[in-house]
Structures are given as C-alpha cells and as structure tokens.
Enzyme design. Structure first.
Site, PDB file in Angstrom:
ATOM      1  N   ARG A  15       0.830  -1.198   0.000  1.00  0.00           N
ATOM      2  CA  ARG A  15       0.000   0.000   0.000  1.00  0.00           C
ATOM      3  C   ARG A  15       0.871   1.257   0.000  1.00  0.00           C
ATOM      4  O   ARG A  15       2.085   1.196   0.194  1.00  0.00           O
ATOM      5  CB  ARG A  15      -0.922   0.011   1.232  1.00  0.00           C
ATOM      6  CG  ARG A  15      -2.015  -1.041   1.198  1.00  0.00           C
ATOM      7  CD  ARG A  15      -2.754  -1.144   2.532  1.00  0.00           C
ATOM      8  NE  ARG A  15      -1.941  -1.781   3.559  1.00  0.00           N
ATOM      9  CZ  ARG A  15      -2.341  -2.009   4.809  1.00  0.00           C
ATOM     10  NH1 ARG A  15      -3.552  -1.628   5.184  1.00  0.00           N
ATOM     11  NH2 ARG A  15      -1.540  -2.614   5.673  1.00  0.00           N
ATOM     12  N   LYS A  75       1.701   1.822   7.375  1.00  0.00           N
ATOM     13  CA  LYS A  75       2.031   0.963   8.508  1.00  0.00           C
ATOM     14  C   LYS A  75       2.933   1.673   9.511  1.00  0.00           C
ATOM     15  O   LYS A  75       3.524   2.711   9.242  1.00  0.00           O
ATOM     16  CB  LYS A  75       2.707  -0.316   8.020  1.00  0.00           C
ATOM     17  CG  LYS A  75       1.763  -1.262   7.283  1.00  0.00           C
ATOM     18  CD  LYS A  75       0.549  -1.661   8.115  1.00  0.00           C
ATOM     19  CE  LYS A  75       0.891  -2.514   9.301  1.00  0.00           C
ATOM     20  NZ  LYS A  75      -0.300  -2.836  10.126  1.00  0.00           N
ATOM     21  N   TYR A  94      -0.839   4.299  10.794  1.00  0.00           N
ATOM     22  CA  TYR A  94      -1.168   3.300  11.811  1.00  0.00           C
ATOM     23  C   TYR A  94       0.042   3.111  12.702  1.00  0.00           C
ATOM     24  O   TYR A  94       1.188   3.020  12.216  1.00  0.00           O
ATOM     25  CB  TYR A  94      -1.539   1.960  11.172  1.00  0.00           C
ATOM     26  CG  TYR A  94      -2.879   1.951  10.477  1.00  0.00           C
ATOM     27  CD1 TYR A  94      -4.056   2.143  11.207  1.00  0.00           C
ATOM     28  CD2 TYR A  94      -2.975   1.737   9.109  1.00  0.00           C
ATOM     29  CE1 TYR A  94      -5.294   2.138  10.574  1.00  0.00           C
ATOM     30  CE2 TYR A  94      -4.211   1.727   8.471  1.00  0.00           C
ATOM     31  CZ  TYR A  94      -5.370   1.924   9.212  1.00  0.00           C
ATOM     32  OH  TYR A  94      -6.584   1.909   8.585  1.00  0.00           O
ATOM     33  N   HIS A  96      -0.339   1.149  16.238  1.00  0.00           N
ATOM     34  CA  HIS A  96      -0.525  -0.107  16.971  1.00  0.00           C
ATOM     35  C   HIS A  96       0.548  -0.257  18.060  1.00  0.00           C
ATOM     36  O   HIS A  96       1.293  -1.245  18.104  1.00  0.00           O
ATOM     37  CB  HIS A  96      -0.487  -1.302  16.019  1.00  0.00           C
ATOM     38  CG  HIS A  96      -1.564  -1.278  14.970  1.00  0.00           C
ATOM     39  ND1 HIS A  96      -2.903  -1.369  15.286  1.00  0.00           N
ATOM     40  CD2 HIS A  96      -1.492  -1.173  13.621  1.00  0.00           C
ATOM     41  CE1 HIS A  96      -3.621  -1.328  14.173  1.00  0.00           C
ATOM     42  NE2 HIS A  96      -2.793  -1.195  13.156  1.00  0.00           N
ATOM     43  N   GLU A 118      -5.573   4.474  13.931  1.00  0.00           N
ATOM     44  CA  GLU A 118      -6.501   3.534  14.566  1.00  0.00           C
ATOM     45  C   GLU A 118      -7.140   4.052  15.842  1.00  0.00           C
ATOM     46  O   GLU A 118      -8.068   3.421  16.372  1.00  0.00           O
ATOM     47  CB  GLU A 118      -5.808   2.195  14.834  1.00  0.00           C
ATOM     48  CG  GLU A 118      -4.822   2.179  15.991  1.00  0.00           C
ATOM     49  CD  GLU A 118      -3.415   2.609  15.601  1.00  0.00           C
ATOM     50  OE1 GLU A 118      -2.498   2.463  16.428  1.00  0.00           O
ATOM     51  OE2 GLU A 118      -3.230   3.104  14.456  1.00  0.00           O
ATOM     52  N   SER A 134     -10.536  -2.526   8.368  1.00  0.00           N
ATOM     53  CA  SER A 134     -11.250  -3.594   9.062  1.00  0.00           C
ATOM     54  C   SER A 134     -12.207  -4.300   8.116  1.00  0.00           C
ATOM     55  O   SER A 134     -12.368  -5.526   8.164  1.00  0.00           O
ATOM     56  CB  SER A 134     -12.023  -3.024  10.254  1.00  0.00           C
ATOM     57  OG  SER A 134     -11.148  -2.497  11.232  1.00  0.00           O
ATOM     58  N   ASP A 198     -20.308 -12.104  20.400  1.00  0.00           N
ATOM     59  CA  ASP A 198     -19.987 -10.768  20.885  1.00  0.00           C
ATOM     60  C   ASP A 198     -20.538 -10.633  22.303  1.00  0.00           C
ATOM     61  O   ASP A 198     -21.402 -11.420  22.716  1.00  0.00           O
ATOM     62  CB  ASP A 198     -20.585  -9.683  19.982  1.00  0.00           C
ATOM     63  CG  ASP A 198     -19.868  -8.345  20.132  1.00  0.00           C
ATOM     64  OD1 ASP A 198     -18.938  -8.079  19.354  1.00  0.00           O
ATOM     65  OD2 ASP A 198     -20.227  -7.587  21.044  1.00  0.00           O
ATOM     66  N   VAL A 267      -7.295 -11.698  13.231  1.00  0.00           N
ATOM     67  CA  VAL A 267      -7.270 -10.358  12.655  1.00  0.00           C
ATOM     68  C   VAL A 267      -6.841  -9.328  13.697  1.00  0.00           C
ATOM     69  O   VAL A 267      -6.522  -8.190  13.366  1.00  0.00           O
ATOM     70  CB  VAL A 267      -8.644  -9.993  12.049  1.00  0.00           C
ATOM     71  CG1 VAL A 267      -8.558  -8.726  11.205  1.00  0.00           C
ATOM     72  CG2 VAL A 267      -9.173 -11.136  11.175  1.00  0.00           C
ATOM     73  N   ASP A 270      -2.432  -7.233  14.953  1.00  0.00           N
ATOM     74  CA  ASP A 270      -1.780  -5.926  15.057  1.00  0.00           C
ATOM     75  C   ASP A 270      -1.812  -5.387  16.478  1.00  0.00           C
ATOM     76  O   ASP A 270      -0.967  -4.562  16.859  1.00  0.00           O
ATOM     77  CB  ASP A 270      -2.456  -4.906  14.130  1.00  0.00           C
ATOM     78  CG  ASP A 270      -1.877  -4.942  12.714  1.00  0.00           C
ATOM     79  OD1 ASP A 270      -0.710  -5.325  12.566  1.00  0.00           O
ATOM     80  OD2 ASP A 270      -2.605  -4.593  11.775  1.00  0.00           O
ATOM     81  N   MET A 301      -3.000  -7.862   6.711  1.00  0.00           N
ATOM     82  CA  MET A 301      -3.855  -8.578   5.753  1.00  0.00           C
ATOM     83  C   MET A 301      -4.295  -7.698   4.578  1.00  0.00           C
ATOM     84  O   MET A 301      -4.250  -8.132   3.425  1.00  0.00           O
ATOM     85  CB  MET A 301      -5.065  -9.173   6.463  1.00  0.00           C
ATOM     86  CG  MET A 301      -4.728 -10.297   7.417  1.00  0.00           C
ATOM     87  SD  MET A 301      -6.204 -11.022   8.168  1.00  0.00           S
ATOM     88  CE  MET A 301      -5.447 -11.962   9.502  1.00  0.00           C
TER      89      MET A 301
END
Length: 378
Positions: A15, A75, A94, A96, A118, A134, A198, A267, A270, A301
């Site tokens: 990306r 990233k 991002y 993380h 994020e 997401s 959930d 998922v 991160d 991903m």
C-alpha cells in the site's frame, strides 16, 4: 506545509499513504508534496501519476523525511524510519503501539508528534480511519481461512460451503464489530454455517438484522466458545479494544477441543493477537501449526490487495491530512476531540492512556503534551 509520502518497507506491504487524488487536494490548498520514487508501484500508481498532480518525486526515503514536515504513511514505522524522525516531524499513520514497547520507546525518544489512524474517533466514538481496513481484513480473513482449509495447505481438506449432499463447514467469528461483520458476510456468501460471538447484546441485535438472520448470534461467554469449538472448522478472531492489547479469547489448552487441522485466523494480531498461541506472520509465510491447529496471523492482511486497500484507506484519511496541513497540528487536533484522540506521542511524552496501561508507562494528557510542541504548522 511540506508533506512527505515514503515507500512502505514492512515485509509484504504494497500500500501507499497517498494517491494522486490526495496530492491534487493538497496542492490546490497550497501545500508541497514529496513522494518517494516507486512508493505507489505496489498499488499500480506510477511516479508520473503523482507528478502530473503536482508532487515532487524524490529518490529515497532520506530525501522525503528531510524535505517534509508532515509524514503520511500506512504501517507503523520500522526502526530505520523511526531513526529518521525529528521533533520537527508530525507522523500520521497506523501505529498499533500497545503490543510494541520498542516502537513506543523509539517514537517517544524521537520527539516527533505521532498520530495514529486507529485511535482517531468520530463524533459517535467510532474509528473512521480503522474501519476501511477492518472491512478489507474481515473479508480477507474468511477467504484466507477457506483457502487454508484445503489439504495441500495443511487444512482439513474441507470445502467451506459444502456441496449438495455434503454439509457445509462451520465458522465461528469472535467479535461482532466491523471485522466480524465482514468476515461473517463472506462466510455466509460462501455457504458456510456461521456463528457470530460478541458481548454486546445490542450489537448482536444489530447483526441479526444486518445479516438477515443468516447467522446465529451468540453471547461470547467462555463456556459458549468452548462448547462450539469442537464443531467448527474455521475461527476468525476479530476482537478489538480501542488502542489497547487485544484480550485472549482462545487459550492453548482450548486448542485441544478443536478438530485436527482446523484453522484460526487472528485479525487482532496488530494489537497483539486474541489467541494465546498467536504470533505475527507475513503474506510470504502466512501460517504455522500449534497442537495440530493451523494459525493464520498475517499482520497486514489488507496489504495483500493494495489497489483496493490504498484507495479505501486514503478516501478516509485524506480529509484529516488536508486539515493537518492547512490548519497545523495544534489547530486541527484542538478543534476536534476525536482527532485529538489519535495523538499517541508528542514532545517526548506518551499521550494515549490505553498504551500507558498496557506497558506500565506514564502518560500525559494529549492537550498538555501538544502544548509543548513547536508552534509551527507541523
């Protein structure tokens, strides 16, 4: 303002942080944009496409960091990129940070102002810059899991959707947010039998409507997860706590309840991963096995589909980039509490409380730290 877009250097990352449309927006607002040569190649964007909209293409990352005040990436910065940051830089990407104390320490030491996609919030407390990725990651999670169930890839040898006369596979999605909803939609589309877990009853009600009652919704108690684990073929971990480490929802001991060569897709990797046995992998080497269970824990991903992901991401980030460049970091963040929530590091201080709690570090209120940042536009 001078805005820089370096090439992404994380493994298997294709990306880029800005498209030619973003360059056009910034140039029309009077800003200068510097793009590293080749930065857009992985997303099918040529240097000439950037230049046609007014960007200056520079030969390497050092030149971009030297020229720019605002650095726009995708990233989290790798060690060589952290070393390029100075107190005069604002980094927008991002981050993380919660599972990565080394990166946290590096950014604090750099003195740079670091804003994380994020943790930016909108007026309703949602995460508008995380949501597009997401959505992509949720869709990829089910696709990848279905692929990894094939025998040559080490899976059980099961077609997730089944065929007439042969039952479909069973998919457990833990977490009913954006990732979980998209993972469930793809699994339903493949013809699988789907269960979404959930802990928000309201969210489960919403999912009943959104998924048109084509999936079973289950309250995510430990017992409920354990009772279904022996039946499922694919588990998608889609648990998120804003900006903090992901909670563990499946332990190593619980792997023993599962069918041999079933697949776990994490998922949440991160943010440290939501399975006890998770560790980050890459698209080049995406899986490993623990106790007979295949784990797919690729940490980027959406990077596998960069043409889709780059445009989805930059559609969301561009208005914020324009605000930062035009208003400066003080005014842009000060006028929007949700944008201020994106500030993770400033003036050598950690400014995001969940990271402080996870890493046992002192943190400073973002407004206080930002006040110590130089008053220039960056």
């Amino acid at each position: 303002m001078k805005v820089g877009v370096p090439s992404e250097i994380k493994t298997d990352e294709y990306r880029v942080g800005m498209t030619p449309a973003g360059v056009r927006e910034l140039v029309e607002h009077g800003h200068a944009v510097f793009v590293q040569s080749g930065a857009g190649v992985g997303s099918a964007i040529a240097d000439a496409d950037y230049e046609a909209q007014g960007a200056t293409v520079l030969p390497d990352a050092d030149a971009v960091f030297d020229a720019a005040e605002l650095i726009v990436k995708v990233k989290e910065p790798q060690p060589v990129e952290v070393a390029r940051l100075t107190p005069g830089h604002t980094l927008f990407t991002y981050l993380h940070l919660a599972p990565d104390p080394e990166l946290t320490a590096g950014l604090i030491a750099s003195g740079a102002t670091c804003i994380a996609y994020e943790t930016v919030e909108d007026a309703r407390g949602r995460l508008p810059l995380l949501a597009p990725m997401s959505e992509v990651a949720g869709k990829i999670a089910t696709q990848a899991g279905a692929f990894m169930l094939e025998k040559p890839l080490g899976g059980r040898g099961l077609l997730l959707g089944g065929v007439p006369g042969v039952a479909a596979g069973k998919v457990m999605v833990i977490g009913g947010g954006v990732v979980g909803q998209n993972a469930a939609e793809i699994a339903i589309g493949m013809g699988a039998e789907v269960y979404v877990f959930d802990r928000s009853i309201d969210r489960l009600r919403d999912l009943e409507t959104i998924l048109n009652n084509r999936a079973s919704t289950v309250y995510a108690s430990t017992l409920a997860i354990e009772e279904l684990l022996p039946e499922v073929d694919l588990v998608v971990g889609a648990v998120l706590v804003h900006g903090a480490k992901a909670p563990r929802v499946i332990t190593r001991a619980q792997l023993g309840l599962m069918k041999r060569n079933a697949v776990l897709v994490d998922v949440s990797i991160d943010q440290g991963g939501c399975f006890e046995t998770s560790r980050a992998t890459t698209h080049t080497d995406p899986t490993y096995e623990v106790d007979g269970i295949t784990h797919y824990c690729v940490a980027n991903m959406p990077g596998a589909v960069p043409i889709t992901s780059t445009y989805a991401l930059t559609n969301a980030t561009m208005p914020y980039v324009v605000r930062l460049a035009t208003q400066g970091v003080h005014a842009a963040l000060g006028a929007d509490p949700g944008f201020m929530a994106g500030l993770n590091v400033a003036a050598g201080k950690l400014t995001y409380a969940p990271v402080g709690r996870d890493q046992d570090l002192e943190f400073t209120a973002p407004e206080a730290a930002l006040a110590a940042v130089g008053s220039g536009p960056a």
